[in-house]
Design a protein around this motif. Sequence first.
Motif, PDB file in Angstrom:
ATOM      1  N   ASP A   1       0.838  -1.210   0.000  1.00  0.00           N
ATOM      2  CA  ASP A   1       0.000   0.000   0.000  1.00  0.00           C
ATOM      3  C   ASP A   1       0.865   1.249   0.000  1.00  0.00           C
ATOM      4  O   ASP A   1       0.368   2.369  -0.029  1.00  0.00           O
ATOM      5  CB  ASP A   1      -0.857   0.071   1.279  1.00  0.00           C
ATOM      6  CG  ASP A   1      -1.885  -1.038   1.332  1.00  0.00           C
ATOM      7  OD1 ASP A   1      -2.327  -1.475   0.254  1.00  0.00           O
ATOM      8  OD2 ASP A   1      -2.242  -1.468   2.449  1.00  0.00           O
ATOM      9  N   ILE A   2       2.171   1.040   0.119  1.00  0.00           N
ATOM     10  CA  ILE A   2       3.078   2.185   0.218  1.00  0.00           C
ATOM     11  C   ILE A   2       3.874   2.307  -1.079  1.00  0.00           C
ATOM     12  O   ILE A   2       4.517   1.343  -1.503  1.00  0.00           O
ATOM     13  CB  ILE A   2       4.077   2.000   1.388  1.00  0.00           C
ATOM     14  CG1 ILE A   2       3.315   1.605   2.671  1.00  0.00           C
ATOM     15  CG2 ILE A   2       4.875   3.276   1.624  1.00  0.00           C
ATOM     16  CD1 ILE A   2       4.222   1.263   3.836  1.00  0.00           C
TER      17      ILE A   2
ATOM     18  N   GLY B   1       3.631  13.699   5.537  1.00  0.00           N
ATOM     19  CA  GLY B   1       2.785  13.008   4.572  1.00  0.00           C
ATOM     20  C   GLY B   1       3.510  12.138   3.580  1.00  0.00           C
ATOM     21  O   GLY B   1       3.033  11.915   2.456  1.00  0.00           O
TER      22      GLY B   1
ATOM     23  N   GLY C   1       4.612   8.943   4.317  1.00  0.00           N
ATOM     24  CA  GLY C   1       4.375   7.519   4.561  1.00  0.00           C
ATOM     25  C   GLY C   1       5.095   6.949   5.778  1.00  0.00           C
ATOM     26  O   GLY C   1       5.179   5.726   5.928  1.00  0.00           O
TER      27      GLY C   1
ATOM     28  N   THR D   1       4.237   7.031   9.039  1.00  0.00           N
ATOM     29  CA  THR D   1       3.315   6.305   9.910  1.00  0.00           C
ATOM     30  C   THR D   1       2.877   5.004   9.244  1.00  0.00           C
ATOM     31  O   THR D   1       2.785   3.945   9.886  1.00  0.00           O
ATOM     32  CB  THR D   1       2.078   7.177  10.231  1.00  0.00           C
ATOM     33  OG1 THR D   1       2.532   8.435  10.695  1.00  0.00           O
ATOM     34  CG2 THR D   1       1.185   6.528  11.264  1.00  0.00           C
TER      35      THR D   1
ATOM     36  N   ASN E   1       9.508  15.344  11.341  1.00  0.00           N
ATOM     37  CA  ASN E   1       9.638  16.173  10.137  1.00  0.00           C
ATOM     38  C   ASN E   1      10.738  17.194  10.367  1.00  0.00           C
ATOM     39  O   ASN E   1      11.024  17.996   9.497  1.00  0.00           O
ATOM     40  CB  ASN E   1       8.354  16.996   9.874  1.00  0.00           C
ATOM     41  CG  ASN E   1       7.132  16.135   9.799  1.00  0.00           C
ATOM     42  OD1 ASN E   1       7.209  15.003   9.371  1.00  0.00           O
ATOM     43  ND2 ASN E   1       5.991  16.669  10.217  1.00  0.00           N
TER      44      ASN E   1
ATOM     45  N   ILE F   1       2.236   5.885  -6.225  1.00  0.00           N
ATOM     46  CA  ILE F   1       1.283   6.299  -5.168  1.00  0.00           C
ATOM     47  C   ILE F   1      -0.089   6.585  -5.780  1.00  0.00           C
ATOM     48  O   ILE F   1      -1.122   6.180  -5.245  1.00  0.00           O
ATOM     49  CB  ILE F   1       1.819   7.529  -4.391  1.00  0.00           C
ATOM     50  CG1 ILE F   1       3.095   7.138  -3.637  1.00  0.00           C
ATOM     51  CG2 ILE F   1       0.771   8.077  -3.434  1.00  0.00           C
ATOM     52  CD1 ILE F   1       3.831   8.290  -2.985  1.00  0.00           C
TER      53      ILE F   1
ATOM     54  N   GLU G   1      -2.853  11.447  -2.428  1.00  0.00           N
ATOM     55  CA  GLU G   1      -4.071  10.735  -2.006  1.00  0.00           C
ATOM     56  C   GLU G   1      -5.266  11.686  -2.074  1.00  0.00           C
ATOM     57  O   GLU G   1      -6.336  11.333  -2.583  1.00  0.00           O
ATOM     58  CB  GLU G   1      -3.907  10.201  -0.582  1.00  0.00           C
ATOM     59  CG  GLU G   1      -5.107   9.376  -0.143  1.00  0.00           C
ATOM     60  CD  GLU G   1      -5.188   9.165   1.356  1.00  0.00           C
ATOM     61  OE1 GLU G   1      -4.406   9.790   2.103  1.00  0.00           O
ATOM     62  OE2 GLU G   1      -6.053   8.383   1.774  1.00  0.00           O
TER      63      GLU G   1
END
Length: 412
Positions: free
Chosen positions: A152-153, A195, A197, A199, A298, A330, A362
């Motif tokens: 999914d990444i 943002g 990826g 996490t 970050n 992505i 996304e």
Amino acid sequence: MAHSPSLPDRPRLELDPEMSDEERLAALEEHYADILTVNEELTEQLDAADSRREELREKAETLERENEALKTSSLYIATVEEVTDGEVVVKQHGNNQEVLTEVSPSLSEELSAGDRVAVNDSFSIQTVLDQETDARAQAMEVDESPEVAYDDIGGIDEQIREVREAVEQPLVEPERFEEAGIDPPSGVLLHGPPGTGKTMLAKAVANETDATFIKMAGSELVRKFIGEGSRLVRDLFELATEREPSIIFIDEIDAIAAKRTESKTSGDAEVQRTMMQLLSEMDGFETRGEVRIIAATNRFDMLDRAILRPGRFDRLIEVPEPNFDGREQILQIHTRDMNLSDDLDFTALASQTDGKSGAELESLATEAGMFAIRDGRTEVRMEDFEEAMEKLEEDGDAGDTITSTGYVDYAY
Ligand SMILES: Nc1ncnc2c1ncn2[C@@H]1O[C@H](COP(=O)(O)OP(=O)(O)OP(=O)(O)O)[C@@H](O)[C@H]1O
């Protein structure tokens, strides 16, 4: 101690047989007046005694209550592990002792695994603790089986490989490290723009290793749980040990592990204590078994280098903004379930989205889907993506920013 007031003198009536009737009457009247005065004084003294007695009674009651409280033995905190018919397995915090205890049918309906309860000496459940007031539950997000998978990444295959090597392998094949005589990395630090990826990566490793994912956000510790930071860090490691195999994920670690500043406000001291607790937990980490720790930031430049020493976050993995191929991947991932028209050109989209993060891509896909729906279609076309791109640009220009969660944050 208040002194008891002295009693007024007893009035005396002195009558002389020689006295005339008038004189007797006057003496009697005077005596009567004296009696009235004494009576008044005594009434006042009685009232004062009454209120003092009331005061002492209240004091005695308070002391009695305190005495009772001292006599009652303390309750222990435990977590419910399993609930079966009328029986519950609880694990006591601190010593991790597991006990099977009986509960009433109504209580057994109320309870579920993960609840915090207070138990007495004989492990009988006395109260179910309110989750709302439980900072531990609020500060930590616990996910028994996160749904994110490696595929999914998109665009960060090299980072996935590194994380698997540093986190997954030590959990799944610890013997390989033992045989080779090397200690696996203690902690992995993912750093890079929002943002991208980070996490997701941590969740995917937890999923792939069937480990419990336990997340704590550094910024919340500092903002929401003032004064509780170091205790919550201790609880975090304790919970991770209880739930092993587990992955601890500390997001925005810069909030608790920033370089020391000159100012010495109490807030800084509290943050400092939280960081010291984190360092000491990590230093005692080798004995913790199947617990791995990942942190994300970050703001790599802001970090206190103390947390990067060997034995702490000693594996650094940079997660950059996606490149051309990454953006294409992505976009493909986030349109997997969409009904796409044949004209959809991922290569063109990837080149038009230079500088966008995974979270922004996304949002772009979701927004394009919305344009198709608004137009009464279920098929999503290239024109929807173009409109979505314009809209997101405009939103951006108007001062809105797309957050890593893909939602639009309005800047006030
Ligand atoms: N590389 C990626 N591949 C696929 N989706 C991604 C990627 N990066 C981000 N996303 C999307 O953006 C969302 C947010 O990503 P994630 O929370 O992992 O970012 P992050 O790097 O942890 O951000 P932050 O630093 O702001 O916490 C994800 O749920 C996912 O939908």
